[in-house]
Design an enzyme around this catalytic site. Structure first.
Site, PDB file in Angstrom:
ATOM      1  N   TYR A  32       0.832  -1.205   0.000  1.00  0.00           N
ATOM      2  CA  TYR A  32       0.000   0.000   0.000  1.00  0.00           C
ATOM      3  C   TYR A  32       0.868   1.257   0.000  1.00  0.00           C
ATOM      4  O   TYR A  32       2.054   1.229   0.357  1.00  0.00           O
ATOM      5  CB  TYR A  32      -0.920   0.023   1.223  1.00  0.00           C
ATOM      6  CG  TYR A  32      -0.170   0.179   2.534  1.00  0.00           C
ATOM      7  CD1 TYR A  32       0.048   1.441   3.094  1.00  0.00           C
ATOM      8  CD2 TYR A  32       0.338  -0.926   3.203  1.00  0.00           C
ATOM      9  CE1 TYR A  32       0.758   1.579   4.279  1.00  0.00           C
ATOM     10  CE2 TYR A  32       1.037  -0.794   4.386  1.00  0.00           C
ATOM     11  CZ  TYR A  32       1.245   0.464   4.926  1.00  0.00           C
ATOM     12  OH  TYR A  32       1.949   0.598   6.083  1.00  0.00           O
ATOM     13  N   PHE A  44       2.022   9.686   4.112  1.00  0.00           N
ATOM     14  CA  PHE A  44       2.119   9.437   5.552  1.00  0.00           C
ATOM     15  C   PHE A  44       2.570   8.019   5.865  1.00  0.00           C
ATOM     16  O   PHE A  44       3.039   7.750   6.973  1.00  0.00           O
ATOM     17  CB  PHE A  44       0.792   9.751   6.257  1.00  0.00           C
ATOM     18  CG  PHE A  44      -0.394   9.002   5.740  1.00  0.00           C
ATOM     19  CD1 PHE A  44      -0.642   7.696   6.132  1.00  0.00           C
ATOM     20  CD2 PHE A  44      -1.277   9.609   4.854  1.00  0.00           C
ATOM     21  CE1 PHE A  44      -1.743   7.003   5.653  1.00  0.00           C
ATOM     22  CE2 PHE A  44      -2.388   8.921   4.373  1.00  0.00           C
ATOM     23  CZ  PHE A  44      -2.620   7.615   4.776  1.00  0.00           C
ATOM     24  N   ASP A  45       2.444   7.094   4.937  1.00  0.00           N
ATOM     25  CA  ASP A  45       2.896   5.727   5.179  1.00  0.00           C
ATOM     26  C   ASP A  45       2.922   4.982   3.857  1.00  0.00           C
ATOM     27  O   ASP A  45       2.078   5.226   2.985  1.00  0.00           O
ATOM     28  CB  ASP A  45       1.965   5.010   6.158  1.00  0.00           C
ATOM     29  CG  ASP A  45       2.559   3.717   6.706  1.00  0.00           C
ATOM     30  OD1 ASP A  45       3.768   3.501   6.521  1.00  0.00           O
ATOM     31  OD2 ASP A  45       1.816   2.941   7.331  1.00  0.00           O
ATOM     32  N   ILE A  64      -8.806   0.017   9.388  1.00  0.00           N
ATOM     33  CA  ILE A  64      -9.860   1.026   9.334  1.00  0.00           C
ATOM     34  C   ILE A  64     -11.011   0.539   8.462  1.00  0.00           C
ATOM     35  O   ILE A  64     -10.827  -0.300   7.571  1.00  0.00           O
ATOM     36  CB  ILE A  64      -9.323   2.384   8.831  1.00  0.00           C
ATOM     37  CG1 ILE A  64      -8.709   2.256   7.433  1.00  0.00           C
ATOM     38  CG2 ILE A  64      -8.331   2.972   9.808  1.00  0.00           C
ATOM     39  CD1 ILE A  64      -8.261   3.584   6.829  1.00  0.00           C
ATOM     40  N   TYR A  94      -9.989   7.504  10.464  1.00  0.00           N
ATOM     41  CA  TYR A  94      -9.705   7.713  11.885  1.00  0.00           C
ATOM     42  C   TYR A  94     -10.661   8.695  12.552  1.00  0.00           C
ATOM     43  O   TYR A  94     -10.432   9.114  13.681  1.00  0.00           O
ATOM     44  CB  TYR A  94      -8.260   8.188  12.048  1.00  0.00           C
ATOM     45  CG  TYR A  94      -7.261   7.148  11.607  1.00  0.00           C
ATOM     46  CD1 TYR A  94      -6.963   6.055  12.418  1.00  0.00           C
ATOM     47  CD2 TYR A  94      -6.649   7.232  10.362  1.00  0.00           C
ATOM     48  CE1 TYR A  94      -6.070   5.082  12.006  1.00  0.00           C
ATOM     49  CE2 TYR A  94      -5.753   6.257   9.943  1.00  0.00           C
ATOM     50  CZ  TYR A  94      -5.461   5.196  10.762  1.00  0.00           C
ATOM     51  OH  TYR A  94      -4.584   4.229  10.357  1.00  0.00           O
ATOM     52  N   PHE A 132      -5.384   5.783  -0.598  1.00  0.00           N
ATOM     53  CA  PHE A 132      -4.473   4.641  -0.567  1.00  0.00           C
ATOM     54  C   PHE A 132      -4.440   3.952  -1.929  1.00  0.00           C
ATOM     55  O   PHE A 132      -5.487   3.730  -2.540  1.00  0.00           O
ATOM     56  CB  PHE A 132      -4.925   3.591   0.451  1.00  0.00           C
ATOM     57  CG  PHE A 132      -4.751   3.965   1.887  1.00  0.00           C
ATOM     58  CD1 PHE A 132      -3.562   3.714   2.551  1.00  0.00           C
ATOM     59  CD2 PHE A 132      -5.796   4.549   2.592  1.00  0.00           C
ATOM     60  CE1 PHE A 132      -3.410   4.036   3.888  1.00  0.00           C
ATOM     61  CE2 PHE A 132      -5.662   4.873   3.922  1.00  0.00           C
ATOM     62  CZ  PHE A 132      -4.459   4.623   4.578  1.00  0.00           C
TER      63      PHE A 132
END
Length: 249
Positions: free
Chosen positions: A162, A172-173, A190, A216, A233
């Site tokens: 991902y 962010f990731d 999530i 979130y 994503f």
């Protein structure tokens, strides 16, 4: 207000820095102790002045970082004087904590409202683009590559790659950037991921556009994801992991 307690606790550590020592090895052997000179602030006359400035600087920096941009300096000074001179404070400890908590919650709510509004505007425009599918929950996705394998069940564990960004492109990731896919439980992520994974055949790669309600919510998640944020994503479903031997025994 744990973070506030930690911040003021850091001031104690700061005061210790004025008497800090370091050790060096002289050329002749052995250990020599040298005392670090106390830090002094511009315009101060002595260590007490510098320490006083440091207290105010640390406190102001903490609350500024939390979004506080307006305080009554006369009341700040009065509170310091009341405490230091043992005068009767205008607030009890409980009232003090409640006042700070209320203000912090209000500021967080304001920040969340801005991020939520931006996310809604992005998703409203995005759903009109070709190839974007919007589900009943509000999840949006586009199919980059359609797989031919089975679809995971809610109780399955899967292997995925991902790449996650905010709507402005901030990363962010990313397991892709790390070069290592991850294993996760379909029901342990999530809500937007849980919904999407159960629709994806193995081998698929989808781009997900997830409203904050399926991510979130109003909570911050790490230093980059602010409460109310919509997330994007790229998700590639590599495999459904085989159940562990003996897991049902």
């Amino acid at each position: 207000m744990k973070k506030i307690i930690v911040t003021f606790g850091a001031l104690a550590a700061l005061s210790g820095a004025f008497a800090q020592t370091k050790t060096t090895k002289p050329a002749t052997g052995g250990v020599k102790k040298t005392t670090t000179k106390p830090a002094t602030a511009s315009g101060t006359q002595n260590i007490t002045d510098t320490f006083s400035y440091a207290i105010a600087m640390s406190t102001a920096s903490f609350f500024k970082d939390k979004g506080v941009n307006q305080v009554n300096m006369a009341m700040v000074q009065k509170a310091f004087e009341d405490v230091m001179k043992k005068n009767q404070p205008a607030l009890t400890q409980e009232q003090m904590n409640q006042s700070i908590m209320n203000r912090m919650q209000s500021l967080q709510k304001d920040k969340t409202a801005v991020a939520h509004k931006q996310g809604q505007a992005f998703l409203a425009a995005n759903k009109t683009k070709p190839g974007v599918v919007t589900t009943a929950s509000g999840l949006q996705y586009t199919i980059i590559k359609e797989g031919t394998g089975p679809k995971p069940k809610l109780t399955d564990k899967v292997k995925v790659h991902y790449h996650g960004t905010l709507t402005d492109g901030t990363v962010f990731d990313s397991s892709v950037d790390r070069g290592t896919p991850i294993d996760l439980n379909v029901n342990g992520v999530i809500a937007g991921w849980t919904e999407a994974l159960q629709m994806m055949p193995v081998g698929s790669k989808w781009k997900l556009f997830i409203p904050s309600e399926l991510a979130y919510g109003d909570r911050d998640a790490g230093p980059t994801i602010k409460g109310g944020s919509a997330l994007i994503f790229d998700v590639e479903l590599l495999a459904i992991d085989a159940p562990e031997t003996g897991a049902n025994q």
